[in-house]
Design a protein around this motif. Structure first.
Motif, PDB file in Angstrom:
ATOM      1  N   UNK A   1       0.966  -1.185   0.054  1.00  0.00           N
ATOM      2  CA  UNK A   1       0.109  -0.106  -0.106  1.00  0.00           C
ATOM      3  C   UNK A   1       0.831   1.269   0.033  1.00  0.00           C
ATOM      4  N   UNK A   2       0.621   2.244  -0.872  1.00  0.00           N
ATOM      5  CA  UNK A   2       1.093   3.490  -0.765  1.00  0.00           C
ATOM      6  C   UNK A   2       0.435   4.657  -0.194  1.00  0.00           C
ATOM      7  N   UNK A   3       0.982   5.378   0.370  1.00  0.00           N
ATOM      8  CA  UNK A   3       0.039   6.470   0.859  1.00  0.00           C
ATOM      9  C   UNK A   3       0.950   7.789   0.518  1.00  0.00           C
ATOM     10  N   UNK A   4      -0.026   8.807   0.223  1.00  0.00           N
ATOM     11  CA  UNK A   4       0.592  10.009  -0.254  1.00  0.00           C
ATOM     12  C   UNK A   4      -0.053  11.122   0.578  1.00  0.00           C
ATOM     13  N   UNK A   5       0.828  12.060   1.159  1.00  0.00           N
ATOM     14  CA  UNK A   5       0.476  13.065   1.986  1.00  0.00           C
ATOM     15  C   UNK A   5       0.896  14.436   1.119  1.00  0.00           C
ATOM     16  N   UNK A   6       0.092  14.925   0.530  1.00  0.00           N
ATOM     17  CA  UNK A   6       0.796  15.949  -0.515  1.00  0.00           C
ATOM     18  C   UNK A   6       0.901  17.144   0.238  1.00  0.00           C
TER      19      UNK A   6
ATOM     20  N   UNK B   1       2.444  17.385   3.202  1.00  0.00           N
ATOM     21  CA  UNK B   1       3.437  17.229   3.752  1.00  0.00           C
ATOM     22  C   UNK B   1       4.638  16.964   2.682  1.00  0.00           C
ATOM     23  N   UNK B   2       4.298  16.496   1.554  1.00  0.00           N
ATOM     24  CA  UNK B   2       5.153  16.234   0.471  1.00  0.00           C
ATOM     25  C   UNK B   2       5.833  15.025   0.844  1.00  0.00           C
ATOM     26  N   UNK B   3       5.007  14.132   1.372  1.00  0.00           N
ATOM     27  CA  UNK B   3       5.512  12.844   1.919  1.00  0.00           C
ATOM     28  C   UNK B   3       4.784  11.680   1.420  1.00  0.00           C
ATOM     29  N   UNK B   4       5.304  10.486   1.060  1.00  0.00           N
ATOM     30  CA  UNK B   4       4.884   9.264   0.654  1.00  0.00           C
ATOM     31  C   UNK B   4       5.503   8.036   1.587  1.00  0.00           C
ATOM     32  N   UNK B   5       4.638   7.029   1.764  1.00  0.00           N
ATOM     33  CA  UNK B   5       5.263   6.058   2.321  1.00  0.00           C
ATOM     34  C   UNK B   5       4.589   4.506   1.593  1.00  0.00           C
ATOM     35  N   UNK B   6       5.374   3.755   1.652  1.00  0.00           N
ATOM     36  CA  UNK B   6       5.297   2.313   1.112  1.00  0.00           C
ATOM     37  C   UNK B   6       5.242   1.366   2.522  1.00  0.00           C
ATOM     38  N   UNK B   7       3.859   0.703   2.402  1.00  0.00           N
ATOM     39  CA  UNK B   7       3.754  -0.248   3.523  1.00  0.00           C
ATOM     40  C   UNK B   7       3.530  -1.897   2.982  1.00  0.00           C
ATOM     41  N   UNK B   8       4.385  -2.628   3.720  1.00  0.00           N
ATOM     42  CA  UNK B   8       4.382  -3.876   3.176  1.00  0.00           C
ATOM     43  C   UNK B   8       3.990  -4.899   4.289  1.00  0.00           C
TER      44      UNK B   8
END
Lengths: 111, 120
Positions: A63-68, A70-77
């Motif tokens: 799952x990828x989350x994007x927080x525009x 904060x200009x931040x994204x994360x990948x959850x495995x």
């Protein structure tokens, strides 16, 4: 000027637990973001992406989350598996065809 | 899926010689190919973008006379490292975009397996 940053060079996670890989960017013109998985001496392989107009995209265990704001994204495995051990690159796409890569995070999943 | 190959996978050469690396799209026509370089524990850095039949566009700081790129067909691009020096030792990766695949923009670049260059 590093436009895409992955501040954690490495991450170690136990099998079955969640792996969270983070990525920060500076350019608000990026129109979508991608995660690539890379093994040593091989080219990156596409994993998952997210459009800049979305805040979440899910594909199986990834799952990828994007927080525009904060200009931040994360990948959850989740759950993490030993076969997930690799270097993960975050990349940002700039129209029309340019990809800007982060420095990568080495994920190690141990039994 | 779209497959991109590179040849050779490994090359060791003496300082001052030139090395040619080939990048091929095997099962699709690539309008654009990209060349990246990766130093150990660093990011993939875009060196140049090449379109079939036209001159390559180089990124800032990349010497076009040292890294010659030829994109002669829709399935082949070559990178020639001229008068290679030890500081050119790196991992060179190419990628290619599909000619027309607008609905799958997420995978616009397919990467080759890379070429490890060691200049002695």
């Amino acid at each position: 000027d590093q436009q895409v940053k992955q501040n954690s060079p490495s991450l170690s996670v136990q099998e079955g637990r969640i792996s969270i890989l983070n990525c920060d960017y500076t350019n608000s013109m990026f129109d979508y973001f991608l995660w690539y998985k890379k093994y040593p001496a091989e080219g990156p392989t596409f994993l998952i992406s997210i459009s800049s107009i979305k805040d979440k995209n899910e594909d199986g265990r990834f799952t990828v989350f994007l927080n525009k704001s904060a200009k931040h994204l994360s990948l959850h495995i989740v759950p993490s598996q030993p076969g997930d051990s690799a270097v993960y690159f975050c990349a940002a796409h700039l129209y029309p065809d340019k990809l800007i890569f982060g420095t990568g995070t080495r994920l190690q999943v141990f039994p | 899926g779209a497959v991109v190959s590179q040849h050779p996978s490994w090359v060791i050469c003496k300082s001052g010689t030139s090395v040619k690396i080939e990048c091929r799209s095997l099962d699709f026509q690539a309008t654009t190919m990209f060349w990246y370089r990766q130093f150990p524990k660093q990011s993939l850095m875009l060196m140049a973008t090449s379109n079939e039949g036209s001159k390559a566009t180089y990124e800032q700081g990349v010497e076009k006379d040292k890294f010659l790129i030829n994109h002669a067909s829709l399935t082949l691009s070559t990178l020639t490292v001229t008068s290679a020096h030890p500081e050119d030792s790196s991992f060179y990766i190419c990628s290619a975009t599909l000619a027309a695949y607008p609905t799958r923009f997420q995978e616009t670049q397919y990467f080759g397996p890379g070429t490890r260059l060691l200049v002695l």
